[in-house]
Scaffold this active site. Structure first.
Site, PDB file in Angstrom:
ATOM      1  N   TRP A 305       0.842  -1.201   0.000  1.00 19.73           N
ATOM      2  CA  TRP A 305       0.000   0.000   0.000  1.00 19.73           C
ATOM      3  C   TRP A 305       0.873   1.246   0.000  1.00 19.73           C
ATOM      4  O   TRP A 305       1.973   1.239   0.561  1.00 19.73           O
ATOM      5  CB  TRP A 305      -0.901   0.021   1.236  1.00 19.73           C
ATOM      6  CG  TRP A 305      -1.850  -1.140   1.327  1.00 19.73           C
ATOM      7  CD1 TRP A 305      -1.758  -2.215   2.158  1.00 19.73           C
ATOM      8  CD2 TRP A 305      -3.035  -1.338   0.550  1.00 19.73           C
ATOM      9  NE1 TRP A 305      -2.805  -3.079   1.961  1.00 19.73           N
ATOM     10  CE2 TRP A 305      -3.611  -2.570   0.978  1.00 19.73           C
ATOM     11  CE3 TRP A 305      -3.681  -0.625  -0.459  1.00 19.73           C
ATOM     12  CZ2 TRP A 305      -4.793  -3.084   0.430  1.00 19.73           C
ATOM     13  CZ3 TRP A 305      -4.850  -1.130  -1.000  1.00 19.73           C
ATOM     14  CH2 TRP A 305      -5.391  -2.341  -0.563  1.00 19.73           C
ATOM     15  N   TRP A 358      -7.213   0.160   2.641  1.00 21.80           N
ATOM     16  CA  TRP A 358      -8.659   0.254   2.874  1.00 21.80           C
ATOM     17  C   TRP A 358      -8.998   0.609   4.318  1.00 21.80           C
ATOM     18  O   TRP A 358     -10.045   1.186   4.603  1.00 21.80           O
ATOM     19  CB  TRP A 358      -9.367  -1.044   2.478  1.00 21.80           C
ATOM     20  CG  TRP A 358      -8.825  -2.285   3.143  1.00 21.80           C
ATOM     21  CD1 TRP A 358      -7.838  -3.090   2.673  1.00 21.80           C
ATOM     22  CD2 TRP A 358      -9.223  -2.855   4.403  1.00 21.80           C
ATOM     23  NE1 TRP A 358      -7.595  -4.124   3.556  1.00 21.80           N
ATOM     24  CE2 TRP A 358      -8.437  -4.008   4.625  1.00 21.80           C
ATOM     25  CE3 TRP A 358     -10.178  -2.506   5.359  1.00 21.80           C
ATOM     26  CZ2 TRP A 358      -8.567  -4.807   5.761  1.00 21.80           C
ATOM     27  CZ3 TRP A 358     -10.309  -3.302   6.502  1.00 21.80           C
ATOM     28  CH2 TRP A 358      -9.504  -4.438   6.685  1.00 21.80           C
TER      29      TRP A 358
END
Ligand SMILES: Cc1cc2nc3c(=O)[nH]c(=O)nc-3n(C[C@H](O)[C@H](O)[C@H](O)COP(=O)(O)OP(=O)(O)OC[C@H]3O[C@@H](n4cnc5c(N)ncnc54)[C@H](O)[C@@H]3O)c2cc1C
Length: 464
Positions: A305, A358
């Site tokens: 990420w 997320w």
């Protein structure tokens, strides 16, 4: 028999399983625990959600007063304070036992286990009831007895259990009891977002009736259009239990002649969404890691990420330069709610185009949604990020501009929330030219949509 009825996210007197059972058995004293510290720090609830819940508690207190049920309010900063407080109230009011409707999140289950044990130690009874879903989350299982991780087979089995919906009816309101010599406490309410989201079971029922009368028949064609009032806007009320899923189910099946048939029409499409809600609670209950910040697909823990505070902040503020994303994010800040199509678009944009974890999006949603709900929020985020149960395949990444052209073709919704683009016409409004951006003060896109999409796909491929 006198029962202490502990209200949590079942803030209604109608079709409330634990309340009805306790009032059948004898006298009832109600209690609600205000756990601000826990809500803010562990649950990441924002002020809009906290105030909505408390306003619903106040509305519940008025309804209970008509049944002569007093409602005590106690401050319990942390869940671990619950057992002592409840034991104290049970002793003060000479209650023989405790009743509640079960919550399925892991912290709540641990809290309840401690409370149950404390009551059992003193020889007091505890009754926990399934109420939050139409079918108890653990009831629907695969042929091998496992929890489902894919929606379609879950729904098929779910429908078999309820025999095509014929047997689901909502309960009524319990009969009034004799007056008790106990005074209800004031509820510490504020006024956050009260105009958008009036509280109470009557408001929830009014919304359900209005939706059934005016919108449900067109739901399958209108539900993806954010500029149209085509969905029920019941989610905040379902999340705090001002209305039950049985009430929703019964009303929708009544208007589809008592059946949920196989044709795709308004009522069946809407009922399917109610089953999505059940599915995410089934997943939450069956896979504990969902409550513990872990991805459902464990291999995605290794995903690289991006860490970009400025991109994340631009997304939160609705200044990404993608008009439909910014409109959705500004709607969230303004009214504490976002249309489902936009939730998917902004979530995919954050997790794919910006490649930001997320969890950041999940947290921001919880801090701003009045309907914030761990099971559905986590389910929606992990679906969008392709890390969850039955998730969107990682290579199917929404193009937010095409989504905008399809679902807000005339730009009506964008214009409503993105002030800078008020005088920009469609189709340009979906992706304004550099000239228009500089004239209106609307930002350039943070990332190129095509290359950022490819970067996300490559990151997922690298996991294999
Ligand atoms: C990233 C993301 C985050 C989400 N976070 C939440 C959340 O915190 N709380 C929440 O209630 N919903 C959440 N949803 C699901 C959905 O967006 C909302 O339930 C819906 O937009 C609420 O509007 P409505 O009441 O008008 O829904 P309607 O379309 O009228 O649907 C009726 C009810 O069905 C349930 N429902 C509908 N769609 C879904 C779904 N996809 N998943 C689970 N239940 C559904 C809701 O309880 C809803 O009120 C999320 C979806 C995504 C993609």
């Amino acid at each position: 028999m006198r029962t202490l009825m502990w209200f949590r996210n079942d803030l209604r007197t109608v079709d409330n399983t634990a309340l009805a059972d306790a009032m059948r058995a004898g006298e009832v004293v109600g209690v609600f625990l205000v756990a601000r510290k826990q809500w803010r720090e562990a649950h990441e609830w924002g002020e809009g959600k906290i105030d909505f819940v408390l306003r619903n508690v106040a509305a519940l207190s008025q309804k209970l007063a008509k049944l002569n049920v007093p409602l005590r309010i106690a401050e319990a900063p942390r869940f671990r304070d619950a057992a002592d407080l409840l034991m104290g109230l049970a002793a003060d009011h000479r209650c023989d036992g405790l009743a509640y409707n079960i919550e399925y999140e892991i912290n709540e289950r641990r809290r309840d286990a401690a409370v149950d044990a404390a009551f059992a130690d003193r020889g007091l009874s505890v009754r926990g009831h399934h109420d939050q879903t139409i079918l108890p989350p653990e009831a629907v299982r695969t042929g091998e007895g496992r929890f489902y991780s894919v929606f379609t087979p879950y729904k098929k089995t779910w429908l078999k259990y309820v025999r095509d919906g014929e047997h689901i009816e909502a309960g009524g309101e319990p009969r009034r009891q004799a007056k008790l010599d106990i005074v209800s406490d004031d509820v510490p309410v504020g006024n956050t977002l009260a105009d958008c989201w009036p509280a109470g079971q009557d408001e929830a029922q009014r919304r359900l009736d209005a939706f059934i009368d005016n919108h449900i028949d067109d739901y399958h064609t209108q539900r993806d259009l954010p500029a149209v009032d085509g969905t029920s806007s019941l989610s905040p009320y379902l999340a705090c239990g001002a209305i039950s899923p049985r009430q929703c189910w019964a009303a929708a099946t009544r208007c589809s002649s008592g059946k949920i048939d196989r044709r795709r029409n308004g009522p069946t499409t809407w009922l399917s969404e109610v089953i999505w809600r059940e599915f995410y609670r089934h997943v939450l209950f069956g896979y504990e890691r969902v409550s513990m910040n872990e991805p459902f697909k464990l291999e995605t823990k290794r995903l690289a990420w991006r860490d970009s505070e400025s991109d994340l902040e631009a997304w939160k503020q609705g200044r990404t330069g993608v008009p439909i994303v910014d409109a959705g994010m500004r709607q969230l800040r303004e009214i504490g709610w976002m249309h489902n199509r936009l939730r998917m678009i902004v979530a995919m944009y954050l997790t794919k185009n910006l490649l930001i974890h997320w969890r950041e999006g999940e947290r921001h949603f919880m801090q701003h949604l009045v309907d914030g709900d761990l099971a559905s929020n986590n389910g929606g985020w992990q679906w969008s990020a392709s890390t969850g149960t039955d998730a969107a395949p990682y290579f199917r990444v929404f193009n937010p501009v095409s989504q905008s052209e399809k679902f807000d073709a005339d730009g009506v919704f964008i214009r409503q929330y993105v002030d800078e683009l008020r005088d920009v016409d469609a189709p340009e409004i979906h992706d304004p030219s550099p000239l228009t951006r500089s004239r209106t003060g609307y930002p350039e896109m943070l990332v190129d949509l095509k290359s950022s999409r490819q970067r996300a796909i490559d990151s997922f491929k690298a996991l294999k």
